[in-house]
Design an enzyme around this catalytic site. Structure first.
Site: not given
Length: 255
Positions: A45, A145, A153, A156-157
């Site tokens: 990715d 934090d 897109a 989901t990261a």
């Protein structure tokens, strides 16, 4: 028989990707990126993001084959049948975020992010942020934090790891997600229209320093960060039928 499209193969520096590059170019040939009708990216990715950034001025979609780890943006790797797979592939379009980060010395650094723009504390104390949307202050102080703004897109990261929502590709929204929010105690974030302009102001930056990142491009000592979707840039990704981003987003929510 589907027509063979001129393909430009690009690969990351891993042994698996370089080996795949040699095998595929021997089988299908190699076209310069500028003359290709489709770009095939071999890696993970992270390399797909690098490829999209590097080829955004070229009117050719990118089809990824996974030679990395997760491969959320990639298709399965197979050497045979590539011409037919490209002919059947479905296209997904995503617009990047444009970040303008102002540093303490007044310098403004711009960068594009396909996945997300994130602000992270750069010292031992929690960050304090003021959040504005379309020039209206929506939160006077977020103690946390960090915080991020993610595209569908990229939802989901890092966004997903921070317990943000998964966004369908065609939803036309962005995810604003807090990381370890202390005050408001359980505030997880918000879903915003894609056209929204978001601004983070760092409160007490000399005592509570922060850094900004746009797809891994880091800017230190930021005092303010402005972010908006850039509709003038459209990244085109190709996926095998039934394995596109919409299906992957759904699958992630039921696993």
């Amino acid at each position: 028989m589907p027509r063979a499209r001129p393909i430009a193969f690009v690969a990351s520096d891993t042994p698996e990707a370089r080996d795949a590059l040699a095998r595929l170019t021997e089988r299908y040939g190699q076209t310069p990126v500028e003359a290709a009708e489709v770009i095939v990216a071999l890696g993970g990715d992270g390399f797909m993001l690098e490829t999209l950034h590097a080829t955004m001025a070229i009117d050719a979609p990118v089809y990824g084959m996974n030679r990395g780890t997760v491969g959320f943006l990639m298709n399965d790797y197979r050497e045979t049948g590539l011409t037919a797979r490209l002919a059947r592939a479905e296209e997904a379009v995503t617009n990047p975020l444009r970040m303008a980060a102002t540093r303490a010395n007044g310098e403004v650094v711009e960068a594009l992010a396909i996945n997300e723009v994130s602000l992270l504390r750069a010292g031992p104390q929690a960050a304090r942020l003021r959040i504005s949307v379309d020039d209206k202050v929506r939160m006077e102080e977020l103690v946390c934090d960090g915080a991020l703004l993610a595209t569908p897109a990229g939802s989901t990261a890092y966004n997903y790891s921070a317990h943000g929502p998964i966004l369908p590709i065609g939803s036309g929204v962005l995810a604003l997600t807090a990381m370890s929010a202390f005050r408001p105690r359980r505030w997880r974030g918000a879903i915003l229209p894609r056209a929204a302009r978001v601004r983070f102001d760092v409160l007490h930056p000399e005592k509570r320093p922060m850094m900004a990142e746009a797809d891994g491009n880091s800017v230190r000592d930021v005092v303010a960060v402005e972010i908006e979707s850039d509709a003038s840039i459209a990244h085109r990704l190709l996926f095998d039928p039934g394995h596109g981003l919409e299906e992957r987003l759904l699958r992630e929510q039921f696993t």
